[in-house]
Write a protein that holds these residues in place. Structure first.
Motif, mmCIF file in Angstrom:
data_model
loop_
_atom_site.group_PDB
_atom_site.id
_atom_site.type_symbol
_atom_site.label_atom_id
_atom_site.label_comp_id
_atom_site.label_asym_id
_atom_site.label_seq_id
_atom_site.Cartn_x
_atom_site.Cartn_y
_atom_site.Cartn_z
ATOM 1 N N CYS A 99 0.856 -1.182 0.000
ATOM 2 C CA CYS A 99 0.000 0.000 0.000
ATOM 3 C C CYS A 99 0.892 1.231 0.000
ATOM 4 O O CYS A 99 1.875 1.284 0.726
ATOM 5 C CB CYS A 99 -0.893 0.030 1.231
ATOM 6 N N GLU A 100 0.532 2.216 -0.817
ATOM 7 C CA GLU A 100 1.313 3.447 -0.858
ATOM 8 C C GLU A 100 0.728 4.455 0.125
ATOM 9 O O GLU A 100 -0.479 4.700 0.136
ATOM 10 C CB GLU A 100 1.318 4.041 -2.269
ATOM 11 N N ALA A 101 1.595 5.016 0.966
ATOM 12 C CA ALA A 101 1.167 6.042 1.922
ATOM 13 C C ALA A 101 1.122 7.386 1.215
ATOM 14 O O ALA A 101 2.091 7.798 0.587
ATOM 15 C CB ALA A 101 2.142 6.100 3.088
ATOM 16 N N ILE B 115 6.501 4.422 0.829
ATOM 17 C CA ILE B 115 6.402 5.863 1.083
ATOM 18 C C ILE B 115 7.200 6.646 0.042
ATOM 19 O O ILE B 115 8.163 6.149 -0.528
ATOM 20 C CB ILE B 115 6.841 6.264 2.517
ATOM 21 N N ASN B 116 6.751 7.880 -0.197
ATOM 22 C CA ASN B 116 7.396 8.739 -1.187
ATOM 23 C C ASN B 116 8.510 9.535 -0.527
ATOM 24 O O ASN B 116 8.315 10.146 0.523
ATOM 25 C CB ASN B 116 6.372 9.706 -1.791
ATOM 26 N N ILE B 117 9.669 9.519 -1.159
ATOM 27 C CA ILE B 117 10.806 10.266 -0.628
ATOM 28 C C ILE B 117 11.158 11.352 -1.628
ATOM 29 O O ILE B 117 11.477 11.056 -2.774
ATOM 30 C CB ILE B 117 12.019 9.328 -0.434
ATOM 31 N N LEU C 85 10.699 2.332 -0.548
ATOM 32 C CA LEU C 85 10.827 3.777 -0.736
ATOM 33 C C LEU C 85 10.652 4.099 -2.218
ATOM 34 O O LEU C 85 11.284 3.480 -3.063
ATOM 35 C CB LEU C 85 12.188 4.282 -0.254
ATOM 36 N N GLU C 86 9.781 5.075 -2.490
ATOM 37 C CA GLU C 86 9.571 5.498 -3.871
ATOM 38 C C GLU C 86 10.348 6.783 -4.125
ATOM 39 O O GLU C 86 10.176 7.763 -3.414
ATOM 40 C CB GLU C 86 8.074 5.741 -4.135
ATOM 41 N N VAL C 87 11.210 6.745 -5.131
ATOM 42 C CA VAL C 87 11.937 7.953 -5.516
ATOM 43 C C VAL C 87 11.667 8.238 -6.988
ATOM 44 O O VAL C 87 11.257 7.345 -7.730
ATOM 45 C CB VAL C 87 13.458 7.805 -5.288
ATOM 46 N N LEU D 76 11.076 3.060 -8.452
ATOM 47 C CA LEU D 76 11.251 4.251 -9.271
ATOM 48 C C LEU D 76 9.860 4.737 -9.675
ATOM 49 O O LEU D 76 9.163 4.067 -10.427
ATOM 50 C CB LEU D 76 12.110 3.911 -10.487
ATOM 51 N N ASP D 77 9.469 5.892 -9.131
ATOM 52 C CA ASP D 77 8.102 6.420 -9.254
ATOM 53 C C ASP D 77 7.958 7.284 -10.508
ATOM 54 O O ASP D 77 8.939 7.835 -10.989
ATOM 55 C CB ASP D 77 7.817 7.278 -8.010
ATOM 56 N N ASP D 78 6.748 7.389 -11.003
ATOM 57 C CA ASP D 78 6.447 8.274 -12.145
ATOM 58 C C ASP D 78 7.384 8.011 -13.318
ATOM 59 O O ASP D 78 7.794 8.945 -14.020
ATOM 60 C CB ASP D 78 6.551 9.754 -11.739
ATOM 61 N N LEU E 39 9.319 -0.749 -10.798
ATOM 62 C CA LEU E 39 9.163 0.389 -11.705
ATOM 63 C C LEU E 39 7.696 0.794 -11.692
ATOM 64 O O LEU E 39 6.829 -0.043 -11.944
ATOM 65 C CB LEU E 39 9.517 -0.032 -13.125
ATOM 66 N N LYS E 40 7.414 2.045 -11.384
ATOM 67 C CA LYS E 40 6.027 2.500 -11.424
ATOM 68 C C LYS E 40 5.849 3.416 -12.628
ATOM 69 O O LYS E 40 6.433 4.494 -12.693
ATOM 70 C CB LYS E 40 5.677 3.257 -10.134
ATOM 71 N N VAL E 41 5.056 2.966 -13.578
ATOM 72 C CA VAL E 41 4.884 3.732 -14.808
ATOM 73 C C VAL E 41 3.860 4.831 -14.583
ATOM 74 O O VAL E 41 2.766 4.594 -14.065
ATOM 75 C CB VAL E 41 4.454 2.804 -15.960
#
Ligand code: C2E
Ligand code: MG
Ligand code: MG
Length: 382
Positions: A168-170, A223-225, A255-257, A285-287, A306-308
């Motif tokens: 789950c993404e916070a 979580i997003n960093i 950790l999402e960067v 790797l976000d976005d 990898l998050k597209v």
């Protein structure tokens, strides 16, 4: 305001800086002549007061000054290319007294600088509204973190293979007592500019670990960093402390960067990322696909996920281009043994495309909107 005057001062010395100020004063006199009065206001700022001047004429004078700067300045052995930024306000529409007019001209100047310098901007009241909102957010943020106005929601990331929730993404939420809900895309950049992002990241980290520790099974929390937090050498220590205090195993924290962390990589980011991986965290790797994409870092870093970016999924039903890109990313990630998350899945059609592209996971309103942690625990159980 002379652009980058400090750099000129620092690199060529105060003598040259002084000469430039005198040359600028002469030039302003040549341009303005009988149309107004000129004063040096301090540092590298000049004020020009033109009586009986409307906005159109003010804009003309400002433009003349900027064009005149373009000739450059001959100062003894130096030929300097300096530019100016100008903000102007017009009485009585923009202010009734000197103080207000100066303040508003200053806001317009700030706008001209923000738009890239070497230009003039007029004051207008929407500038003022924007400034007031920014100011309220800045003061509000200091209070929000301490006063419990922030809250985390969680959005499930679902495995396509079996429909289970893998992670789950916070996502941070802030309800301002007067302005109402303020989106993270607005307040996070402001927190960064205020130097508050590290404290905020630490808060998110702790809350996310506490929540995840209460979920059944092996479900991870992501979580997003923000890039600014990754510059802090305290991050690995904070992560370890949060894991120890909450009892969450490192493998359940991701950790999402974003790609932008590689933009001005000083070596520091590299060191911190590797240290986090050594602790046993997962990195996402976000976005993906929207930043300054360079495939070379997929070689030097082992990202787990990898998050597209959702913009590719949004157009996928209509655009063959989006389909081609998403399919290529799916293949690439599979060969590199990374998980792939399609972000922003809202329709069954988009879900189908994510499947066909070989994605391992999806996230989006079709599965669930971001919800409080109690609801997540129920969803996992179900
Ligand atoms: P992100 O990390 O890419 O997060 C995904 C965003 O997409 C979230 O927006 C989420 O609510 C939204 N979303 C999810 N599913 C759908 C969908 O089906 N359709 C559409 N249209 N949108 C969907 P949100 O919560 O507004 O967050 C925006 C961005 O703010 C995040 O993008 C992230 O970059 C940043 N952010 C949020 N929370 C934090 C945080 O705690 N720390 C940091 N540094 N940044 C955060
Ligand atoms: Mg994210
Ligand atoms: Mg994203």
């Amino acid at each position: 305001d002379i652009d980058r005057f400090k750099e000129i001062n620092d690199s060529l010395g105060h003598m040259v800086g002084d000469q430039l100020l005198r040359a600028v004063a002469d030039r302003l006199n040549e341009v303005v002549q009988g149309r107004g009065r000129i004063a040096r206001f301090g540092g590298d700022e000049f004020v020009i007061i033109c009586p009986d001047t409307d906005r159109v004429t003010a804009a003309l004078i400002a433009q003349e000054i900027i064009s005149y700067f373009a000739h450059g300045f001959d100062l003894g052995e130096h030929h300097l290319q300096a530019t100016a930024s100008i903000g102007y306000a017009v009485a009585p529409q923009d202010g009734r007294d000197m103080d207000e007019l100066m303040q508003h001209a200053d806001l317009a100047l700030y706008e001209a600088k923000g738009k890239g310098r070497n230009r003039a901007s007029s004051f207008n009241w929407s500038l003022k509204e924007r400034f007031n909102r920014l100011h309220e957010i800045e003061t509000g943020l200091r209070r929000a973190l301490a006063g419990g106005e922030l809250m985390l929601l969680f959005q499930p990331i679902v495995a396509l293979e079996n429909g289970h929730i893998d992670a789950c993404e916070a996502l941070l939420r802030w309800h301002h007592p007067v302005l109402g809900p303020i989106p993270p895309s607005e307040f996070i950049p402001i927190a960064e500019s205020m130097g508050m992002i590290e404290a905020m990241t630490d808060w998110v980290l702790r809350q996310a670990c506490i929540a995840a520790a209460s979920w059944p099974g092996e479900v991870r929390v992501a979580i997003n960093i923000s890039p600014a937090s990754l510059k802090s050498t305290e991050l690995p220590a904070n992560v370890i402390a949060a894991l120890l205090e909450t009892g969450l195993p490192a493998r359940r924290l991701e950790l999402e960067v974003t790609e932008s962390i590689f933009l001005d990589d000083s070596g520091q980011t590299n060191m911190i990322l590797r240290e986090l991986q050594r602790i046993g965290l997962r990195l996402a790797l976000d976005d993906f696909g929207t930043g300054y994409s360079s495939l070379s870092y997929l070689r030097s870093y082992r990202f787990d996920t990898l998050k597209v970016d959702q913009s590719f999924m949004a157009g996928i039903s209509a655009n063959p281009e989006d389909r081609a890109i998403v399919r290529a990313i799916g293949n690439l990630a599979r060969d590199l043994k990374m998980d792939t998350v399609a972000e922003g899945i809202e329709t069954p059609d988009q879900l189908q495309h994510a499947r066909e592209a070989g994605f391992t996971n999806v996230q989006g309103y079709l599965c669930s909107r971001p919800v409080p942690t109690e609801c997540i625990a129920e969803m996992i159980a179900a």
